[in-house]
Design a protein around this motif. Structure first.
Motif, PDB file in Angstrom:
ATOM      1  N   ASP A  26      52.194 -46.866  -3.158  1.00  0.00           N
ATOM      2  CA  ASP A  26      52.095 -47.697  -5.117  1.00  0.00           C
ATOM      3  C   ASP A  26      51.108 -48.759  -4.479  1.00  0.00           C
ATOM      4  O   ASP A  26      50.679 -48.390  -3.441  1.00  0.00           O
ATOM      5  CB  ASP A  26      53.404 -47.730  -5.860  1.00  0.00           C
ATOM      6  CG  ASP A  26      53.989 -49.048  -4.521  1.00  0.00           C
ATOM      7  OD1 ASP A  26      53.756 -49.664  -3.790  1.00  0.00           O
ATOM      8  OD2 ASP A  26      55.093 -48.240  -4.502  1.00  0.00           O
ATOM      9  N   ASP A  27      51.199 -49.759  -5.692  1.00  0.00           N
ATOM     10  CA  ASP A  27      49.853 -51.047  -5.161  1.00  0.00           C
ATOM     11  C   ASP A  27      50.743 -51.595  -4.234  1.00  0.00           C
ATOM     12  O   ASP A  27      49.159 -52.751  -4.044  1.00  0.00           O
ATOM     13  CB  ASP A  27      49.889 -51.496  -6.947  1.00  0.00           C
ATOM     14  CG  ASP A  27      49.341 -51.365  -8.142  1.00  0.00           C
ATOM     15  OD1 ASP A  27      49.300 -49.698  -7.921  1.00  0.00           O
ATOM     16  OD2 ASP A  27      49.833 -51.916  -9.955  1.00  0.00           O
ATOM     17  N   GLN A  28      51.933 -52.044  -3.859  1.00  0.00           N
ATOM     18  CA  GLN A  28      51.765 -52.892  -2.940  1.00  0.00           C
ATOM     19  C   GLN A  28      51.736 -51.747  -1.476  1.00  0.00           C
ATOM     20  O   GLN A  28      51.516 -52.934  -0.739  1.00  0.00           O
ATOM     21  CB  GLN A  28      53.599 -52.990  -2.668  1.00  0.00           C
ATOM     22  CG  GLN A  28      53.815 -53.666  -4.182  1.00  0.00           C
ATOM     23  CD  GLN A  28      55.097 -53.989  -4.022  1.00  0.00           C
ATOM     24  OE1 GLN A  28      55.896 -53.611  -4.340  1.00  0.00           O
ATOM     25  NE2 GLN A  28      55.803 -55.409  -4.801  1.00  0.00           N
ATOM     26  N   VAL A  29      52.142 -50.728  -1.019  1.00  0.00           N
ATOM     27  CA  VAL A  29      52.091 -49.811  -0.258  1.00  0.00           C
ATOM     28  C   VAL A  29      50.937 -48.645  -0.450  1.00  0.00           C
ATOM     29  O   VAL A  29      51.011 -47.479  -0.726  1.00  0.00           O
ATOM     30  CB  VAL A  29      53.311 -49.494   0.441  1.00  0.00           C
ATOM     31  CG1 VAL A  29      53.189 -48.462   2.195  1.00  0.00           C
ATOM     32  CG2 VAL A  29      54.149 -51.057   0.640  1.00  0.00           C
ATOM     33  N   ALA A  81      55.710 -38.956   2.131  1.00  0.00           N
ATOM     34  CA  ALA A  81      54.904 -40.431   2.140  1.00  0.00           C
ATOM     35  C   ALA A  81      53.472 -40.562   0.685  1.00  0.00           C
ATOM     36  O   ALA A  81      53.883 -42.157   0.178  1.00  0.00           O
ATOM     37  CB  ALA A  81      53.154 -40.670   2.418  1.00  0.00           C
ATOM     38  N   GLN A  82      53.906 -39.796   0.117  1.00  0.00           N
ATOM     39  CA  GLN A  82      53.204 -39.528  -1.691  1.00  0.00           C
ATOM     40  C   GLN A  82      54.065 -40.551  -2.356  1.00  0.00           C
ATOM     41  O   GLN A  82      54.054 -40.933  -3.413  1.00  0.00           O
ATOM     42  CB  GLN A  82      52.516 -38.531  -2.760  1.00  0.00           C
ATOM     43  CG  GLN A  82      53.754 -38.055  -2.882  1.00  0.00           C
ATOM     44  CD  GLN A  82      54.138 -36.610  -1.610  1.00  0.00           C
ATOM     45  OE1 GLN A  82      53.690 -36.888  -0.827  1.00  0.00           O
ATOM     46  NE2 GLN A  82      55.154 -36.210  -2.038  1.00  0.00           N
ATOM     47  N   ASP A 113      49.173 -47.717   5.113  1.00  0.00           N
ATOM     48  CA  ASP A 113      50.090 -49.221   5.550  1.00  0.00           C
ATOM     49  C   ASP A 113      51.561 -48.395   5.943  1.00  0.00           C
ATOM     50  O   ASP A 113      51.395 -48.458   6.847  1.00  0.00           O
ATOM     51  CB  ASP A 113      50.347 -49.431   4.262  1.00  0.00           C
ATOM     52  CG  ASP A 113      49.551 -50.935   3.713  1.00  0.00           C
ATOM     53  OD1 ASP A 113      48.516 -51.222   4.562  1.00  0.00           O
ATOM     54  OD2 ASP A 113      49.917 -51.027   2.125  1.00  0.00           O
ATOM     55  N   LEU A 114      51.416 -46.934   5.563  1.00  0.00           N
ATOM     56  CA  LEU A 114      52.167 -46.111   5.727  1.00  0.00           C
ATOM     57  C   LEU A 114      51.837 -45.747   7.506  1.00  0.00           C
ATOM     58  O   LEU A 114      52.886 -45.543   8.425  1.00  0.00           O
ATOM     59  CB  LEU A 114      52.718 -45.092   5.189  1.00  0.00           C
ATOM     60  CG  LEU A 114      53.357 -45.416   3.683  1.00  0.00           C
ATOM     61  CD1 LEU A 114      53.533 -44.561   2.404  1.00  0.00           C
ATOM     62  CD2 LEU A 114      55.013 -45.996   4.438  1.00  0.00           C
TER      63      LEU A 114
END
Length: 192
Positions: free
Chosen positions: A170-173, A165-166, A177-178
């Motif tokens: 980022d800045d978008q997700v 997951a890491q 969210d995941l």
């Protein structure tokens, strides 16, 4: 009849204290630098006491991971539905300090459980998830199919959400969210 008031409480398994000492060592210096001798020193027992319980560090680590991950899973298994139980477990495993330390310092320890064989904790998770799937099938909230196969498919899908997951944050997700995407994937996969 003997009085229950005078009956001593069952002694805690001393191995739990030794596993606690091993956990503390691994958190401090990582698995590769942890020795059975250091575990004995931290536990306040002789080296032979530890060697009688575990012949080597891999065996001790297996017991430690089984205990640690088993506790994480058990505390979330009672969630109202299988999807919530799985998503909460994934999040808790991903945030577990022992898991994070192993991933940070000794990620190769996890490879056998991803590439070669299942561990005891994976088998315990599969058993719990298969039972939850079967219960959902019985009440009509989970699709038909072999519960063991469905549980294995879910576990395989979740590996990425725990281990990788890491790499997708980022800045978008965000991780949140995941987690919501995992919830959606599981909901769709299990829908009747």
């Amino acid at each position: 009849m003997a009085s229950l008031r005078n009956t001593p409480a069952p002694a805690a398994d001393p191995r739990d204290g030794y596993l606690d000492a091993a956990r503390a060592c691994i958190l401090d210096v990582g698995w590769r630098r942890t020795t059975l001798t250091e575990v004995a020193r931290r536990a306040g027992v002789s080296r032979m006491t530890i060697y009688r319980a575990w012949p080597d560090m891999p065996t001790l680590l297996g017991d430690l991971m089984t205990r640690e991950w088993g506790e994480v899973v058990a505390t979330r298994a009672a969630a109202a539905d299988v999807v919530t139980a799985v998503v909460d477990t994934v999040r808790a495993l991903r945030d577990n300090e022992l898991f994070l330390r192993i991933v940070e310092l000794d990620p190769e320890l996890l490879l056998p459980y991803l590439l070669a064989r299942r561990g005891r904790s994976q088998d315990a998770v599969l058993e719990l998830v298969a039972a939850r799937v079967a219960a959902g099938q019985a009440d009509g909230t989970v699709r038909t199919g072999d519960p063991a196969t469905i549980a294995r498919g879910l576990l395989l899908a979740c590996h990425g959400f725990v281990l990788s997951a890491q790499t997708m944050v980022d800045d978008q997700v965000s991780e949140t969210d995941l987690d919501e995407e995992l919830r959606h994937l599981l909901t769709v996969a299990l829908a009747p």
